[in-house]
Every structure is written in structure tokens, then in C-alpha cells.
Design a protein around this motif. Structure first.
Motif, mmCIF file in Angstrom:
data_model
loop_
_atom_site.group_PDB
_atom_site.id
_atom_site.type_symbol
_atom_site.label_atom_id
_atom_site.label_comp_id
_atom_site.label_asym_id
_atom_site.label_seq_id
_atom_site.Cartn_x
_atom_site.Cartn_y
_atom_site.Cartn_z
ATOM 1 N N VAL A 29 0.851 -1.188 0.000
ATOM 2 C CA VAL A 29 0.000 0.000 0.000
ATOM 3 C C VAL A 29 0.886 1.237 0.000
ATOM 4 O O VAL A 29 1.736 1.406 0.867
ATOM 5 C CB VAL A 29 -0.937 0.008 1.226
ATOM 6 C CG1 VAL A 29 -1.756 1.281 1.274
ATOM 7 C CG2 VAL A 29 -1.843 -1.211 1.200
ATOM 8 N N GLU A 30 0.684 2.099 -1.003
ATOM 9 C CA GLU A 30 1.423 3.354 -1.102
ATOM 10 C C GLU A 30 0.561 4.486 -0.559
ATOM 11 O O GLU A 30 -0.581 4.657 -0.998
ATOM 12 C CB GLU A 30 1.795 3.642 -2.557
ATOM 13 C CG GLU A 30 2.806 2.685 -3.128
ATOM 14 C CD GLU A 30 4.170 2.847 -2.491
ATOM 15 O OE1 GLU A 30 4.512 3.974 -2.107
ATOM 16 O OE2 GLU A 30 4.869 1.828 -2.370
ATOM 17 N N PRO A 31 1.076 5.283 0.368
ATOM 18 C CA PRO A 31 0.284 6.406 0.878
ATOM 19 C C PRO A 31 0.165 7.515 -0.167
ATOM 20 O O PRO A 31 1.056 7.718 -0.987
ATOM 21 C CB PRO A 31 1.070 6.881 2.094
ATOM 22 C CG PRO A 31 2.461 6.426 1.852
ATOM 23 C CD PRO A 31 2.369 5.178 1.033
ATOM 24 N N ARG A 32 -0.951 8.214 -0.153
ATOM 25 C CA ARG A 32 -1.171 9.337 -1.068
ATOM 26 C C ARG A 32 -0.718 10.625 -0.398
ATOM 27 O O ARG A 32 -1.032 10.866 0.769
ATOM 28 C CB ARG A 32 -2.643 9.456 -1.429
ATOM 29 C CG ARG A 32 -3.120 8.330 -2.325
ATOM 30 C CD ARG A 32 -4.574 8.513 -2.630
ATOM 31 N NE ARG A 32 -5.308 8.187 -1.398
ATOM 32 C CZ ARG A 32 -6.608 8.240 -1.264
ATOM 33 N NH1 ARG A 32 -7.353 8.612 -2.264
ATOM 34 N NH2 ARG A 32 -7.186 7.910 -0.130
ATOM 35 N N GLU A 33 0.008 11.450 -1.132
ATOM 36 C CA GLU A 33 0.418 12.744 -0.609
ATOM 37 C C GLU A 33 -0.662 13.762 -0.928
ATOM 38 O O GLU A 33 -1.234 13.758 -2.019
ATOM 39 C CB GLU A 33 1.737 13.171 -1.239
ATOM 40 C CG GLU A 33 2.905 12.315 -0.823
ATOM 41 C CD GLU A 33 4.214 12.840 -1.369
ATOM 42 O OE1 GLU A 33 4.244 13.988 -1.862
ATOM 43 O OE2 GLU A 33 5.192 12.100 -1.309
ATOM 44 N N ARG A 34 -0.917 14.656 0.006
ATOM 45 C CA ARG A 34 -1.901 15.706 -0.212
ATOM 46 C C ARG A 34 -1.527 16.913 0.644
ATOM 47 O O ARG A 34 -0.810 16.790 1.639
ATOM 48 C CB ARG A 34 -3.311 15.233 0.116
ATOM 49 C CG ARG A 34 -3.470 14.723 1.524
ATOM 50 C CD ARG A 34 -4.853 14.188 1.765
ATOM 51 N NE ARG A 34 -4.906 13.604 3.097
ATOM 52 C CZ ARG A 34 -5.982 13.527 3.818
ATOM 53 N NH1 ARG A 34 -7.105 13.989 3.345
ATOM 54 N NH2 ARG A 34 -5.949 12.973 5.005
#
Length: 52
Positions: A29-34
Motif C-alpha cells: 500500500v502506497e500512501p497518497r500525498e496531499r
């Protein structure tokens, strides 16, 4: 004694499943940057001086 071994085996299998799930979440699982915006009230930035 066989029930103790059965219990330890079941506990080890459950621990292995939990460890495998955690490892798969960590690697797959890759975290999303925001962008994160936090509003700060102006009263906290420029406090009013109390007059005596």
C-alpha cells in the motif's frame, strides 16, 4: 500435552496471519500525498495587549 501443542500451534498461526497482513500492508500500500491547510485565528497570531 497434545492440547498445549494444539493451543500453541493455533496461537502461532494467528500471529503469523497478523504479521503477514501487517507486512503486506507495509509493502503493497502506497500512501497518497496531499496538501494540508490549517486555519489559525488572527487572535492567536496577533494577541491584543491588555490595557491597565
Amino acid at each position: 500435552m497434545p492440547t498445549l501443542f494444539r493451543f500453541l500451534f493455533i496461537v502461532a498461526v494467528i500471529a503469523g496471519i497478523v504479521y503477514g497482513g501487517m507486512a503486506s500492508l507495509a509493502y503493497l500500500v502506497e500512501p497518497r500525498e496531499r496538501d494540508v491547510t490549517v486555519r489559525i485565528p488572527s487572535e492567536r497570531l496577533n494577541p491584543q495587549q491588555q490595557q491597565q
